[in-house]
Design a protein around this motif. Structure first.
Motif, short mmCIF file in Angstrom:
data_model
loop_
_atom_site.label_atom_id
_atom_site.label_comp_id
_atom_site.label_asym_id
_atom_site.label_seq_id
_atom_site.Cartn_x
_atom_site.Cartn_y
_atom_site.Cartn_z
N VAL A 127 0.93 -1.54 0.36
CA VAL A 127 0.07 -0.22 0.00
C VAL A 127 0.98 0.99 0.08
CG1 VAL A 127 -2.49 1.88 0.75
CG2 VAL A 127 -1.54 -1.18 1.16
N MET A 128 0.90 1.92 -1.34
CA MET A 128 1.58 3.14 -0.91
C MET A 128 1.37 3.98 -1.24
SD MET A 128 5.13 1.50 -1.43
CE MET A 128 4.26 0.38 -0.30
N PRO A 129 2.01 5.57 -1.21
CA PRO A 129 1.52 6.97 -1.44
C PRO A 129 2.06 7.36 -2.40
CG PRO A 129 3.75 6.74 -0.38
CD PRO A 129 3.35 5.39 -0.84
N TRP A 130 1.75 8.61 -2.23
CA TRP A 130 1.37 9.34 -4.18
C TRP A 130 2.99 10.30 -3.85
CZ3 TRP A 130 2.85 14.51 -2.20
CH2 TRP A 130 2.23 14.19 -0.92
N VAL A 190 -8.69 -2.54 1.56
CA VAL A 190 -7.68 -3.31 1.42
C VAL A 190 -7.58 -3.93 2.50
CG1 VAL A 190 -5.29 -2.66 3.39
CG2 VAL A 190 -5.68 -0.86 1.43
N LEU A 204 3.49 -1.31 4.38
CA LEU A 204 2.32 0.17 3.93
C LEU A 204 3.89 0.96 4.25
CD1 LEU A 204 -1.21 1.44 4.97
CD2 LEU A 204 0.69 2.56 5.33
N ALA A 210 -3.25 5.05 8.54
CA ALA A 210 -3.41 4.27 8.02
C ALA A 210 -2.21 3.24 8.11
CB ALA A 210 -2.42 4.45 6.50
N GLU A 228 6.66 2.30 7.13
CA GLU A 228 6.69 3.41 7.12
C GLU A 228 5.99 4.76 7.06
OE1 GLU A 228 10.17 3.23 6.49
OE2 GLU A 228 10.55 0.63 5.52
N LEU A 229 5.65 4.73 8.43
CA LEU A 229 5.06 5.92 8.61
C LEU A 229 6.21 7.82 8.36
CD1 LEU A 229 3.48 4.03 11.11
CD2 LEU A 229 2.97 3.54 8.04
N CYS A 262 8.83 12.20 4.10
CA CYS A 262 8.52 11.73 4.68
C CYS A 262 10.33 11.93 5.88
CB CYS A 262 8.49 10.00 5.06
SG CYS A 262 9.83 9.07 4.21
N PHE A 362 3.28 18.52 6.60
CA PHE A 362 3.70 17.55 5.37
C PHE A 362 3.26 18.52 4.29
CE2 PHE A 362 3.20 13.95 2.83
CZ PHE A 362 4.70 13.66 2.82
N LEU A 388 11.72 9.45 12.70
CA LEU A 388 12.47 8.29 11.19
C LEU A 388 13.72 9.26 10.75
CD1 LEU A 388 11.15 6.82 9.00
CD2 LEU A 388 10.22 8.87 7.85
N GLU A 437 13.01 -1.50 4.77
CA GLU A 437 13.57 -1.10 3.61
C GLU A 437 15.28 -1.36 3.20
OE1 GLU A 437 10.26 1.43 2.48
OE2 GLU A 437 9.66 0.20 1.35
P1 NAP Z 1 -1.94 8.07 3.17
O1 NAP Z 1 -3.60 8.78 3.31
O2 NAP Z 1 -1.60 7.27 4.43
O3 NAP Z 1 -1.92 7.52 1.74
C1 NAP Z 1 -1.13 6.50 2.06
C2 NAP Z 1 -1.89 5.35 1.14
O4 NAP Z 1 -2.46 4.40 2.63
C3 NAP Z 1 -2.33 5.41 0.13
O5 NAP Z 1 -2.52 4.41 -1.46
C4 NAP Z 1 -3.53 5.10 0.86
O6 NAP Z 1 -4.96 4.83 -0.52
C5 NAP Z 1 -3.82 4.24 1.64
N1 NAP Z 1 -5.20 4.15 2.88
C6 NAP Z 1 -5.03 5.20 3.24
N2 NAP Z 1 -6.07 5.00 4.59
C7 NAP Z 1 -5.75 3.63 5.20
C8 NAP Z 1 -6.34 2.99 5.18
N3 NAP Z 1 -7.32 3.23 6.12
N4 NAP Z 1 -5.89 1.34 5.14
C9 NAP Z 1 -5.78 0.83 4.62
N5 NAP Z 1 -5.26 1.93 3.06
C10 NAP Z 1 -4.99 3.02 3.62
O7 NAP Z 1 -0.12 8.76 3.03
P2 NAP Z 1 -0.53 10.19 2.57
O8 NAP Z 1 -1.31 11.10 3.43
O9 NAP Z 1 -1.08 10.17 1.08
O10 NAP Z 1 0.96 10.37 2.75
C11 NAP Z 1 1.78 10.60 3.65
C12 NAP Z 1 2.46 10.18 4.70
O11 NAP Z 1 3.53 9.17 4.46
C13 NAP Z 1 3.06 10.98 5.40
O12 NAP Z 1 2.97 10.67 6.79
C14 NAP Z 1 3.94 10.15 4.83
O13 NAP Z 1 5.63 10.81 6.32
C15 NAP Z 1 4.32 9.15 5.05
N6 NAP Z 1 5.42 8.37 4.30
C16 NAP Z 1 6.51 7.70 4.63
C17 NAP Z 1 7.69 7.47 4.29
C18 NAP Z 1 8.57 6.07 4.94
O14 NAP Z 1 9.44 5.62 4.16
N7 NAP Z 1 8.53 5.66 6.35
C19 NAP Z 1 7.87 7.06 2.88
C20 NAP Z 1 7.17 8.59 2.20
C21 NAP Z 1 5.76 8.78 2.16
P3 NAP Z 1 -5.92 6.43 -0.36
O15 NAP Z 1 -4.97 7.06 -2.10
O16 NAP Z 1 -7.15 5.19 -1.86
O17 NAP Z 1 -6.62 7.41 0.77
#
Ligand code: NAP
Length: 455
Positions: A127-130, A190, A204, A210, A228-229, A262, A362, A388, A437
């Motif tokens: 499950v990946m972010p944008w 999911v 994820l 999420a 990875e949050l 992140c 963010f 992190l 990772e």
């Molecule tokens: P997000 O809303 O959590 O979305 C990430 C992924 O999770 C998307 O594919 C999303 O799908 C899915 N998702 C959302 N809610 C879910 C749920 N309840 N159950 C299962 N899947 C779910 O994250 P974001 O806000 O787009 O991304 C930013 C966050 O990611 C920031 O906190 C950033 O720090 C973190 N991040 C961490 C890393 C790392 O390596 N530690 C790297 C990059 C980003 P949908 O798009 O369909 O909602």
């Protein structure tokens, strides 16, 4: 959330996609399972040939892939192209090193011979972010596929064209059909996918909420997860630091990916003796950044990926200001244009009780804290729920050792920008998640570490 390409620069909806029906999801899970039965026995040299081919395709078509990313989530095109190249590098790294990482490891015991063998688990859900729409996927897929697993990608709903392009790359590279599949589904599907018996584990990258909900379902079904949050990485500058180098890096560390990384430096923790100079120079540098169309090579700072990210960020900023924080640059949305633009912002002098205490910002907002000493710097850096990365600047050896030992983070970079590198493990502690990772650790997350004992 609709599955759609909405240009963050203009707000225009360019394409929408129908999510997969339950029937189609079922067919894809079955295909993944069937593919795994064969693929798991494919020789490593064959997997390496395919993953190297994927790298070739990435490099060949980097401009096209870069443009898809910029169109869907707004990162500057030059950064998007660099991300495609980095994804190729990740593929080549695992093509070259997986045989070493997956080789049997002998152990001396009371057996005639005993050893550890690494075997694949099966279909793994990612499950990946944008925010890094290619790199995040490839850093999962390259080790997972080299280890003999098959991949199922649920990408963020705002980058569907990236998700489809990545599936196509693996197909064109020669991987048998079903070895890597994109599932165009919303987050609501999911839980059912993880619960499916054929899916063996999940990873994820995304928000804490999420991650927590995915891990709860996986826990119920006793399946391994890697999370990875978020992060709110400190960028500590001590008096002995090379100020020029720290200043140069500070801007990149915060503004990378339009501030949506992140591991971006989010909290600048600077000792009093140099804080006035740091503050002044950082504000000048932020104000000099060119905000605009991310397709334009001159642009430093493009739009945020979605309107809701802009709203959330602005809400945090306004709360800090209302409660008494001082604005050194930016501080409110750029209302003079369409799209999700936010200016490079610096806030400082926070009273207690603002979101700066414990939240991740963010977007292109730097939080600046003054401290009296290294003790206070470390204390401030650790006083958040995340762990992190951390970047710290000093030329003093004793200070360096203290920072390495005492900072609560998955990675500490001394006199450098926190970055991911295929050769080094990547991941966090505390609420930034668990598991790793990249590196050899990354490929070992999704394997059966089988103990073999023979008499
Ligand atoms: P997000 O809303 O959590 O979305 C990430 C992924 O999770 C998307 O594919 C999303 O799908 C899915 N998702 C959302 N809610 C879910 C749920 N309840 N159950 C299962 N899947 C779910 O994250 P974001 O806000 O787009 O991304 C930013 C966050 O990611 C920031 O906190 C950033 O720090 C973190 N991040 C961490 C890393 C790392 O390596 N530690 C790297 C990059 C980003 P949908 O798009 O369909 O909602």
């Amino acid at each position: 959330m609709a599955i759609a390409t909405i240009n963050p620069t203009t707000g225009e909806t360019l394409r929408t996609f129908e999510p997969l029906t339950d029937k189609l999801i079922e067919a894809k899970l079955e295909q993944a399972q069937q593919a795994f039965e064969q693929y798991r026995w494919t020789p490593l040299a064959q997997r390496a040939e395919w993953i190297n081919k994927a790298a070739d395709i990435l490099v060949r078509d980097r401009e096209r892939f870069g443009k898809i990313m910029t169109l869907e989530m707004g990162k500057p095109l030059k950064a998007a192209i660099a991300e495609v190249e980095k994804s190729a590098l990740g593929c080549r790294y695992y093509a070259e090193n997986a045989p070493k990482f997956l080789a049997d490891v002998p152990a001396s015991t009371d057996a005639s011979h005993s050893f550890i063998r690494y075997q694949p688990l099966g279909p793994i859900l990612a499950v990946m972010p944008w925010n890094f729409p290619f790199w995040q996927v490839f850093r999962f897929a390259a080790p997972a596929l080299m280890a003999g697993n098959v991949g199922l990608l649920k990408h963020a709903s705002n980058v569907p064209q990236c998700a489809l392009a990545i599936e196509e790359i693996f197909q064109q590279a020669g991987f048998p059909s079903g070895v890597f599949q994109t599932l165009l589904v919303g987050a609501d599907k999911v839980a059912a996918i993880i619960a499916d018996e054929r899916v063996k584990a999940a990873t994820l990258t995304g928000s804490e909420s999420a991650g927590a909900s995915l891990a709860a379902v996986a826990g119920k079904h006793i399946k391994k997860t890697v999370l990875e949050l978020g992060g709110s990485d400190p960028f500590i500058v001590l008096e002995s630091a090379d100020m020029e180098a720290a200043m140069e890096t500070a801007v990149t560390a915060r503004m990378l990916n339009n501030g949506q990384s992140c591991i971006a430096a989010k909290r600048f923790i600077v000792v009093d003796a140099i804080a006035d100079e740091f503050e002044k120079r950082l504000a000048e540098k932020f104000q000099a950044l060119k905000v605009g169309d991310p397709m334009n090579p001159e642009t430093d700072l493009g739009p945020l990926a979605t309107p809701s990210i802009l709203q959330d960020l602005d809400q945090q900023v306004q709360e800090c200001i209302t409660k008494g924080a001082r604005v050194l640059a930016g501080g409110k949305p750029l209302g003079d244009r369409p799209g999700n633009f936010y200016p490079a912002t610096i806030l400082t002098d926070f009273p207690a009780g603002t979101p700066a205490d414990n939240e991740e910002f963010f977007g292109p907002v730097a939080l600046l804290f003054r401290v009296a000493s290294i003790d206070e710097a470390i204390q401030r850096a650790n006083a958040i729920p995340f762990g992190l990365g951390a970047s710290a600047w000093t030329t003093d050896e004793e200070e360096r050792d203290r920072l390495i030992n005492e900072l609560e983070a998955g990675a500490v970079f001394i006199n450098g920008l926190v970055k991911s590198d295929p050769r080094l493990p990547f991941g966090g502690i505390k609420r930034s998640g668990y598991g790793r990772e990249l590196g050899s650790q990354g490929i070992h997350e999704f394997v059966n570490i089988k103990t073999v004992w023979v008499k």
